[in-house]
Motif scaffolding. Structure first.
Motif, PDB file in Angstrom:
ATOM      1  N   ILE A 147       0.874  -1.163   0.000  1.00 48.23           N
ATOM      2  CA  ILE A 147       0.000   0.000   0.000  1.00 48.23           C
ATOM      3  C   ILE A 147       0.915   1.218   0.000  1.00 48.23           C
ATOM      4  O   ILE A 147       1.857   1.291   0.795  1.00 48.23           O
ATOM      5  CB  ILE A 147      -0.903   0.016   1.246  1.00 48.23           C
ATOM      6  N   VAL A 148       0.647   2.139  -0.908  1.00 45.74           N
ATOM      7  CA  VAL A 148       1.463   3.348  -1.028  1.00 45.74           C
ATOM      8  C   VAL A 148       0.579   4.547  -0.716  1.00 45.74           C
ATOM      9  O   VAL A 148      -0.548   4.631  -1.197  1.00 45.74           O
ATOM     10  CB  VAL A 148       2.055   3.467  -2.449  1.00 45.74           C
ATOM     11  N   HIS A 149       1.094   5.457   0.087  1.00 45.01           N
ATOM     12  CA  HIS A 149       0.381   6.689   0.410  1.00 45.01           C
ATOM     13  C   HIS A 149       1.050   7.848  -0.318  1.00 45.01           C
ATOM     14  O   HIS A 149       2.280   7.987  -0.290  1.00 45.01           O
ATOM     15  CB  HIS A 149       0.411   6.972   1.906  1.00 45.01           C
ATOM     16  N   VAL A 150       0.224   8.668  -0.947  1.00 44.35           N
ATOM     17  CA  VAL A 150       0.662   9.895  -1.614  1.00 44.35           C
ATOM     18  C   VAL A 150      -0.337  10.968  -1.213  1.00 44.35           C
ATOM     19  O   VAL A 150      -1.542  10.696  -1.153  1.00 44.35           O
ATOM     20  CB  VAL A 150       0.668   9.719  -3.157  1.00 44.35           C
ATOM     21  N   THR A 151       0.129  12.176  -0.943  1.00 48.66           N
ATOM     22  CA  THR A 151      -0.792  13.281  -0.701  1.00 48.66           C
ATOM     23  C   THR A 151      -0.789  14.190  -1.927  1.00 48.66           C
ATOM     24  O   THR A 151       0.210  14.313  -2.630  1.00 48.66           O
ATOM     25  CB  THR A 151      -0.416  14.084   0.558  1.00 48.66           C
ATOM     26  N   ALA A 152      -1.943  14.817  -2.164  1.00 51.51           N
ATOM     27  CA  ALA A 152      -2.111  15.689  -3.324  1.00 51.51           C
ATOM     28  C   ALA A 152      -2.758  16.998  -2.885  1.00 51.51           C
ATOM     29  O   ALA A 152      -3.529  17.016  -1.922  1.00 51.51           O
ATOM     30  CB  ALA A 152      -2.977  14.995  -4.373  1.00 51.51           C
ATOM     31  N   PRO A 153      -2.492  18.082  -3.612  1.00 52.73           N
ATOM     32  CA  PRO A 153      -3.012  19.389  -3.202  1.00 52.73           C
ATOM     33  C   PRO A 153      -4.481  19.622  -3.516  1.00 52.73           C
ATOM     34  O   PRO A 153      -5.092  20.507  -2.916  1.00 52.73           O
ATOM     35  CB  PRO A 153      -2.138  20.370  -3.982  1.00 52.73           C
ATOM     36  N   SER A 154      -5.057  18.851  -4.449  1.00 54.45           N
ATOM     37  CA  SER A 154      -6.455  19.072  -4.815  1.00 54.45           C
ATOM     38  C   SER A 154      -7.064  17.769  -5.317  1.00 54.45           C
ATOM     39  O   SER A 154      -6.351  16.865  -5.766  1.00 54.45           O
ATOM     40  CB  SER A 154      -6.579  20.131  -5.911  1.00 54.45           C
ATOM     41  N   ILE A 155      -8.395  17.693  -5.285  1.00 56.76           N
ATOM     42  CA  ILE A 155      -9.077  16.497  -5.780  1.00 56.76           C
ATOM     43  C   ILE A 155      -8.884  16.355  -7.285  1.00 56.76           C
ATOM     44  O   ILE A 155      -8.736  15.244  -7.794  1.00 56.76           O
ATOM     45  CB  ILE A 155     -10.572  16.481  -5.376  1.00 56.76           C
ATOM     46  N   GLU A 156      -8.857  17.468  -8.005  1.00 61.21           N
ATOM     47  CA  GLU A 156      -8.662  17.407  -9.456  1.00 61.21           C
ATOM     48  C   GLU A 156      -7.302  16.803  -9.790  1.00 61.21           C
ATOM     49  O   GLU A 156      -7.195  15.937 -10.656  1.00 61.21           O
ATOM     50  CB  GLU A 156      -8.787  18.808 -10.086  1.00 61.21           C
ATOM     51  N   PHE A 157      -6.260  17.285  -9.107  1.00 61.75           N
ATOM     52  CA  PHE A 157      -4.926  16.739  -9.358  1.00 61.75           C
ATOM     53  C   PHE A 157      -4.862  15.276  -8.950  1.00 61.75           C
ATOM     54  O   PHE A 157      -4.309  14.451  -9.671  1.00 61.75           O
ATOM     55  CB  PHE A 157      -3.836  17.538  -8.622  1.00 61.75           C
ATOM     56  N   ALA A 158      -5.428  14.934  -7.798  1.00 62.27           N
ATOM     57  CA  ALA A 158      -5.400  13.546  -7.326  1.00 62.27           C
ATOM     58  C   ALA A 158      -6.089  12.609  -8.311  1.00 62.27           C
ATOM     59  O   ALA A 158      -5.592  11.516  -8.589  1.00 62.27           O
ATOM     60  CB  ALA A 158      -6.038  13.446  -5.943  1.00 62.27           C
ATOM     61  N   LYS A 159      -7.239  13.021  -8.857  1.00 60.97           N
ATOM     62  CA  LYS A 159      -7.943  12.189  -9.839  1.00 60.97           C
ATOM     63  C   LYS A 159      -7.107  12.006 -11.097  1.00 60.97           C
ATOM     64  O   LYS A 159      -7.021  10.905 -11.641  1.00 60.97           O
ATOM     65  CB  LYS A 159      -9.290  12.816 -10.208  1.00 60.97           C
ATOM     66  N   SER A 160      -6.502  13.064 -11.560  1.00 63.13           N
ATOM     67  CA  SER A 160      -5.659  12.994 -12.755  1.00 63.13           C
ATOM     68  C   SER A 160      -4.461  12.073 -12.523  1.00 63.13           C
ATOM     69  O   SER A 160      -4.136  11.217 -13.368  1.00 63.13           O
ATOM     70  CB  SER A 160      -5.186  14.397 -13.134  1.00 63.13           C
ATOM     71  N   LEU A 161      -3.814  12.232 -11.385  1.00 59.01           N
ATOM     72  CA  LEU A 161      -2.668  11.384 -11.055  1.00 59.01           C
ATOM     73  C   LEU A 161      -3.105   9.927 -10.916  1.00 59.01           C
ATOM     74  O   LEU A 161      -2.441   9.020 -11.433  1.00 59.01           O
ATOM     75  CB  LEU A 161      -2.000  11.880  -9.769  1.00 59.01           C
ATOM     76  N   ALA A 162      -4.225   9.699 -10.261  1.00 56.36           N
ATOM     77  CA  ALA A 162      -4.731   8.331 -10.082  1.00 56.36           C
ATOM     78  C   ALA A 162      -5.027   7.681 -11.438  1.00 56.36           C
ATOM     79  O   ALA A 162      -4.679   6.516 -11.665  1.00 56.36           O
ATOM     80  CB  ALA A 162      -5.985   8.336  -9.218  1.00 56.36           C
ATOM     81  N   ARG A 163      -5.659   8.431 -12.334  1.00 62.53           N
ATOM     82  CA  ARG A 163      -5.949   7.887 -13.670  1.00 62.53           C
ATOM     83  C   ARG A 163      -4.667   7.518 -14.403  1.00 62.53           C
ATOM     84  O   ARG A 163      -4.587   6.483 -15.055  1.00 62.53           O
ATOM     85  CB  ARG A 163      -6.763   8.882 -14.486  1.00 62.53           C
ATOM     86  N   GLY A 164      -3.654   8.366 -14.285  1.00 65.42           N
ATOM     87  CA  GLY A 164      -2.363   8.065 -14.916  1.00 65.42           C
ATOM     88  C   GLY A 164      -1.726   6.822 -14.326  1.00 65.42           C
ATOM     89  O   GLY A 164      -1.194   5.973 -15.061  1.00 65.42           O
ATOM     90  N   LYS A 166      -1.229   3.468 -16.619  1.00 62.02           N
ATOM     91  CA  LYS A 166       0.125   2.955 -16.838  1.00 62.02           C
ATOM     92  C   LYS A 166       0.364   1.618 -16.129  1.00 62.02           C
ATOM     93  O   LYS A 166       1.483   1.125 -16.102  1.00 62.02           O
ATOM     94  CB  LYS A 166       1.156   3.993 -16.400  1.00 62.02           C
ATOM     95  N   ASP A 167      -0.709   1.050 -15.560  1.00 64.49           N
ATOM     96  CA  ASP A 167      -0.633  -0.242 -14.865  1.00 64.49           C
ATOM     97  C   ASP A 167       0.394  -0.260 -13.738  1.00 64.49           C
ATOM     98  O   ASP A 167       1.031  -1.276 -13.473  1.00 64.49           O
ATOM     99  CB  ASP A 167      -0.362  -1.385 -15.852  1.00 64.49           C
ATOM    100  N   LEU A 168       0.533   0.879 -13.060  1.00 66.85           N
ATOM    101  CA  LEU A 168       1.436   0.953 -11.914  1.00 66.85           C
ATOM    102  C   LEU A 168       0.737   0.536 -10.625  1.00 66.85           C
ATOM    103  O   LEU A 168       1.394   0.332  -9.604  1.00 66.85           O
ATOM    104  CB  LEU A 168       1.981   2.374 -11.780  1.00 66.85           C
ATOM    105  N   ILE A 177       7.125  -0.325  -6.904  1.00 61.10           N
ATOM    106  CA  ILE A 177       7.124   0.921  -6.132  1.00 61.10           C
ATOM    107  C   ILE A 177       8.109   1.939  -6.697  1.00 61.10           C
ATOM    108  O   ILE A 177       7.802   3.130  -6.757  1.00 61.10           O
ATOM    109  CB  ILE A 177       7.367   0.651  -4.634  1.00 61.10           C
ATOM    110  N   GLU A 178       9.256   1.518  -7.141  1.00 62.66           N
ATOM    111  CA  GLU A 178      10.215   2.473  -7.714  1.00 62.66           C
ATOM    112  C   GLU A 178       9.638   3.132  -8.963  1.00 62.66           C
ATOM    113  O   GLU A 178       9.731   4.356  -9.130  1.00 62.66           O
ATOM    114  CB  GLU A 178      11.537   1.788  -8.042  1.00 62.66           C
ATOM    115  N   ASP A 179       9.012   2.345  -9.850  1.00 60.37           N
ATOM    116  CA  ASP A 179       8.380   2.917 -11.052  1.00 60.37           C
ATOM    117  C   ASP A 179       7.250   3.864 -10.669  1.00 60.37           C
ATOM    118  O   ASP A 179       7.115   4.942 -11.256  1.00 60.37           O
ATOM    119  CB  ASP A 179       7.818   1.804 -11.945  1.00 60.37           C
ATOM    120  N   LEU A 180       6.441   3.460  -9.703  1.00 63.49           N
ATOM    121  CA  LEU A 180       5.337   4.301  -9.231  1.00 63.49           C
ATOM    122  C   LEU A 180       5.877   5.607  -8.648  1.00 63.49           C
ATOM    123  O   LEU A 180       5.376   6.694  -8.958  1.00 63.49           O
ATOM    124  CB  LEU A 180       4.515   3.539  -8.185  1.00 63.49           C
ATOM    125  N   THR A 181       6.898   5.518  -7.826  1.00 66.81           N
ATOM    126  CA  THR A 181       7.504   6.704  -7.210  1.00 66.81           C
ATOM    127  C   THR A 181       8.027   7.660  -8.284  1.00 66.81           C
ATOM    128  O   THR A 181       7.794   8.871  -8.214  1.00 66.81           O
ATOM    129  CB  THR A 181       8.635   6.303  -6.246  1.00 66.81           C
TER     130      THR A 181
END
Length: 128
Positions: free
Chosen positions: A9-26, A30-32, A69-73
């Protein structure tokens, strides 16, 4: 029988819901990772450049293979607006075996196992 530590399980924080959704979709495209949960309205209190700071953030909980995890990071760091973004992981010791198997099916063991033609991916639509 589950082999402890194959998944994380990896935790990442994001500044906004829009950015978080975009990052999550990416991340998913990318099958990360197999899944990203977004938890809004997390209050973070931390020390930055000698000052105590408080911000509202989105907590991203990402389920993936430990071997990725390295690729995801690297992907998160390349896309993230923070100077130092949070990407921390914890190995999964046990869990629902069909769910853990599903993570394995969604995420290739290593980046060499997966080739994506990003020119053919349409990120403009949102589907659940």
């Amino acid at each position: 029988m589950y082999k402890c530590g194959i998944h994380s399980i990896v935790h990442v924080t994001a500044p906004s819901i829009e950015f978080a959704k975009s990052l999550a979709r990416g991340i998913i495209t990318k099958d990360l990772a197999a899944c990203v949960n977004l938890i809004p309205n997390v209050t973070s209190i931390y020390k930055w450049k000698g000052e105590v700071t408080e911000d509202s953030e989105i907590l991203m909980i990402i389920k993936t293979r430990t071997s990725r995890i390295e690729d995801l990071t690297n992907y998160v760091k390349s896309a993230h607006p923070y100077e130092v973004c949070e990407v921390i992981s914890t190995k999964i010791e046990n869990g629902n075996l069909p769910y853990l198997k599903w993570i394995s099916e969604c995420v290739a063991e290593t980046s060499e196992d997966l080739v994506i033609d990003t020119n053919k991916i349409d990120l403009s639509e949102t589907k659940k």
